[in-house]
Design a protein around this motif. Structure first.
Motif, PDB file in Angstrom:
ATOM      1  N   UNK A  72     -17.435   7.461  -6.686  1.00 46.34           N
ATOM      2  CA  UNK A  72     -16.465   7.186  -7.338  1.00 46.34           C
ATOM      3  C   UNK A  72     -15.384   8.224  -6.902  1.00 46.34           C
ATOM      4  N   UNK A  73     -13.981   8.134  -7.503  1.00 44.57           N
ATOM      5  CA  UNK A  73     -12.687   8.897  -7.031  1.00 44.57           C
ATOM      6  C   UNK A  73     -12.890   9.073  -5.610  1.00 44.57           C
ATOM      7  N   UNK A  74     -12.943   7.731  -4.920  1.00 47.24           N
ATOM      8  CA  UNK A  74     -12.798   7.751  -3.420  1.00 47.24           C
ATOM      9  C   UNK A  74     -11.325   7.684  -2.881  1.00 47.24           C
ATOM     10  N   UNK A  75     -11.293   8.462  -1.753  1.00 53.31           N
ATOM     11  CA  UNK A  75     -10.136   8.130  -1.163  1.00 53.31           C
ATOM     12  C   UNK A  75     -10.464   7.272   0.104  1.00 53.31           C
ATOM     13  N   UNK A  76      -9.795   6.079  -0.005  1.00 50.53           N
ATOM     14  CA  UNK A  76     -10.389   4.700   0.790  1.00 50.53           C
ATOM     15  C   UNK A  76      -9.337   4.685   1.878  1.00 50.53           C
ATOM     16  N   UNK A  77      -9.725   4.793   3.247  1.00 54.01           N
ATOM     17  CA  UNK A  77      -8.715   4.822   4.555  1.00 54.01           C
ATOM     18  C   UNK A  77      -9.337   3.612   5.307  1.00 54.01           C
ATOM     19  N   UNK A  78      -8.195   2.940   5.844  1.00 57.24           N
ATOM     20  CA  UNK A  78      -8.583   1.735   6.727  1.00 57.24           C
ATOM     21  C   UNK A  78      -7.500   1.856   7.877  1.00 57.24           C
ATOM     22  N   UNK A  79      -8.054   1.582   8.918  1.00 60.77           N
ATOM     23  CA  UNK A  79      -7.201   1.717  10.454  1.00 60.77           C
ATOM     24  C   UNK A  79      -6.864   0.080  10.721  1.00 60.77           C
ATOM     25  N   UNK A  97     -11.655   3.862  -7.211  1.00 59.36           N
ATOM     26  CA  UNK A  97     -10.722   4.240  -5.983  1.00 59.36           C
ATOM     27  C   UNK A  97      -9.742   5.192  -6.457  1.00 59.36           C
ATOM     28  N   UNK A  98      -9.704   6.518  -6.168  1.00 59.50           N
ATOM     29  CA  UNK A  98      -8.740   7.380  -6.185  1.00 59.50           C
ATOM     30  C   UNK A  98      -7.292   7.191  -5.565  1.00 59.50           C
ATOM     31  N   UNK A  99      -7.492   6.933  -4.204  1.00 57.49           N
ATOM     32  CA  UNK A  99      -6.121   6.817  -3.307  1.00 57.49           C
ATOM     33  C   UNK A  99      -6.458   6.159  -2.288  1.00 57.49           C
ATOM     34  N   UNK A 167      -3.685   0.870 -10.613  1.00 52.04           N
ATOM     35  CA  UNK A 167      -2.617   1.918 -10.354  1.00 52.04           C
ATOM     36  C   UNK A 167      -3.476   2.996  -9.705  1.00 52.04           C
ATOM     37  N   UNK A 168      -3.052   3.580  -8.332  1.00 49.56           N
ATOM     38  CA  UNK A 168      -3.857   4.491  -7.921  1.00 49.56           C
ATOM     39  C   UNK A 168      -3.092   5.791  -7.913  1.00 49.56           C
ATOM     40  N   UNK A 169      -3.860   7.090  -7.488  1.00 52.65           N
ATOM     41  CA  UNK A 169      -3.034   8.447  -7.710  1.00 52.65           C
ATOM     42  C   UNK A 169      -1.989   8.316  -6.627  1.00 52.65           C
ATOM     43  N   UNK A 170      -2.488   7.732  -5.538  1.00 54.86           N
ATOM     44  CA  UNK A 170      -1.134   8.026  -4.426  1.00 54.86           C
ATOM     45  C   UNK A 170      -1.763   6.689  -3.520  1.00 54.86           C
ATOM     46  N   UNK A 171      -0.782   6.316  -2.748  1.00 55.83           N
ATOM     47  CA  UNK A 171      -0.848   5.385  -1.706  1.00 55.83           C
ATOM     48  C   UNK A 171      -0.234   5.926  -0.549  1.00 55.83           C
ATOM     49  N   UNK A 220      -4.580  13.398   6.284  1.00 61.46           N
ATOM     50  CA  UNK A 220      -5.806  13.063   5.379  1.00 61.46           C
ATOM     51  C   UNK A 220      -6.032  14.309   4.373  1.00 61.46           C
ATOM     52  N   UNK A 221      -5.788  15.269   4.666  1.00 61.27           N
ATOM     53  CA  UNK A 221      -6.054  16.487   3.593  1.00 61.27           C
ATOM     54  C   UNK A 221      -4.797  16.436   2.599  1.00 61.27           C
ATOM     55  N   UNK A 222      -3.666  16.000   3.064  1.00 62.13           N
ATOM     56  CA  UNK A 222      -2.641  15.824   2.070  1.00 62.13           C
ATOM     57  C   UNK A 222      -2.805  15.060   1.161  1.00 62.13           C
ATOM     58  N   UNK A 223      -3.755  14.151   1.132  1.00 60.98           N
ATOM     59  CA  UNK A 223      -4.068  13.121   0.140  1.00 60.98           C
ATOM     60  C   UNK A 223      -5.117  13.530  -1.103  1.00 60.98           C
ATOM     61  N   UNK A 224      -5.612  14.800  -0.600  1.00 57.70           N
ATOM     62  CA  UNK A 224      -6.637  15.301  -1.706  1.00 57.70           C
ATOM     63  C   UNK A 224      -6.024  15.863  -2.899  1.00 57.70           C
ATOM     64  N   UNK A 225      -6.242  15.793  -3.977  1.00 62.69           N
ATOM     65  CA  UNK A 225      -5.534  16.070  -5.058  1.00 62.69           C
ATOM     66  C   UNK A 225      -5.815  17.632  -5.270  1.00 62.69           C
ATOM     67  N   UNK A 226      -4.743  18.439  -5.922  1.00 66.79           N
ATOM     68  CA  UNK A 226      -4.764  19.745  -6.017  1.00 66.79           C
ATOM     69  C   UNK A 226      -6.123  20.196  -7.108  1.00 66.79           C
ATOM     70  N   UNK A 227      -6.501  21.285  -6.812  1.00 68.39           N
ATOM     71  CA  UNK A 227      -7.564  21.618  -7.740  1.00 68.39           C
ATOM     72  C   UNK A 227      -7.304  21.806  -9.218  1.00 68.39           C
ATOM     73  N   UNK A 228      -6.110  21.897  -9.567  1.00 68.50           N
ATOM     74  CA  UNK A 228      -5.685  22.155 -10.843  1.00 68.50           C
ATOM     75  C   UNK A 228      -4.923  21.086 -11.459  1.00 68.50           C
ATOM     76  N   UNK A 229      -5.003  19.896 -10.701  1.00 71.63           N
ATOM     77  CA  UNK A 229      -4.198  18.354 -11.248  1.00 71.63           C
ATOM     78  C   UNK A 229      -5.207  17.837 -12.376  1.00 71.63           C
TER      79      UNK A 229
END
Length: 229
Positions: A72-79, A97-99, A167-171, A220-229
């Motif tokens: 759950x809360x997956x960051x899904x990445x496709x090339x 899916x998170x992002x 609606x995802x946290x970010x795209x 990739x790391x920029x898509x990670x939510x802040x620990x305090x979000x």
């Protein structure tokens, strides 16, 4: 400091999970969970290639991973081609899916296929590459030796979006600016003007992991939510 996230990384046409494995390993070293997916008929699953392997098959591959690993809360990445798979998976289990991140990839709508979203050069490769058996698109000569034929049915099948809109946290969209005659330029230009998207340009060819591995890891790391979000 960012929170720890779960990444599911889906490679493009002719490539197995080996393509994403180096960056997946880097993510794991940083404490994240990362899965580099090998789709049916590709990589070490090349022996499963047959005429029935299509886009639905590849969507089911990733859905099965999410279900069996209880992700759950997956960051899904496709090339590349895998943008088709990302959209299909996100449509069906958006609650998991998170992002989403599309890496020099198709961003399809309902009824789109890779075939109609790409350009004439790529369509010629699809057809000429599959001319031996009508089933698998042969890897291009400059691909990694581990590349295997890609199921033709997966690039001609139209995507069916059947779930509710999520609606995802970010795209995010990553554009490889040095890919000659890129079929993704129009997508990049369209998303640049869309406030819902974070759009990035890399000074790289289509194989972004070869040309800019550190920059791509940072994206990739920029898509990670802040620990305090």
């Amino acid at each position: 400091m960012g929170a720890l996230s779960t990444f599911v990384l889906i490679p493009g046409a002719c490539h197995g999970g080996w393509w994403f494995e180096p960056v997946a390993q880097r993510l794991r070293e940083l404490g994240h969970t990362a899965y580099a997916v090998t789709l049916t008929g590709l990589g070490d699953r090349a022996h499963l290639l047959n005429a029935s392997v299509n886009l639905d098959t590849h969507i089911r591959d990733v859905l099965a991973l999410l279900e069996n690993e209880r992700l759950d809360e997956v960051i899904l990445v496709g090339h590349s081609y895998a943008g088709m798979v990302v959209s299909g998976v996100a449509d069906r289990v958006g609650e998991r899916i998170d992002a989403v991140m599309y890496v020099d990839a198709f961003v399809p709508g309902n009824g789109d296929a890779a075939w109609n979203l790409t350009n004439d050069e790529q369509r010629a490769w699809y057809i000429d590459g599959a001319s031996d058996d009508g089933i698998g698109i042969a890897p291009l000569p400059f691909f990694d030796p581990r590349a295997t034929p890609h199921p033709l049915a997966s690039v001609v099948q139209r995507l069916r979006l059947i779930g509710p809109e999520h609606t995802f946290r970010r795209k995010d969209y990553v554009y490889a600016a040095q890919f000659d005659n890129s079929p993704f330029t129009s997508t990049y230009q369209r998303l640049q003007g869309d406030s819902e998207w974070h759009v990035h340009e890399m000074a790289a060819r289509h194989n972004v992991l070869a040309d800019g591995p550190e920059q791509f890891l940072e994206l990739l790391l920029s898509t990670v939510p802040d620990a305090f979000d």
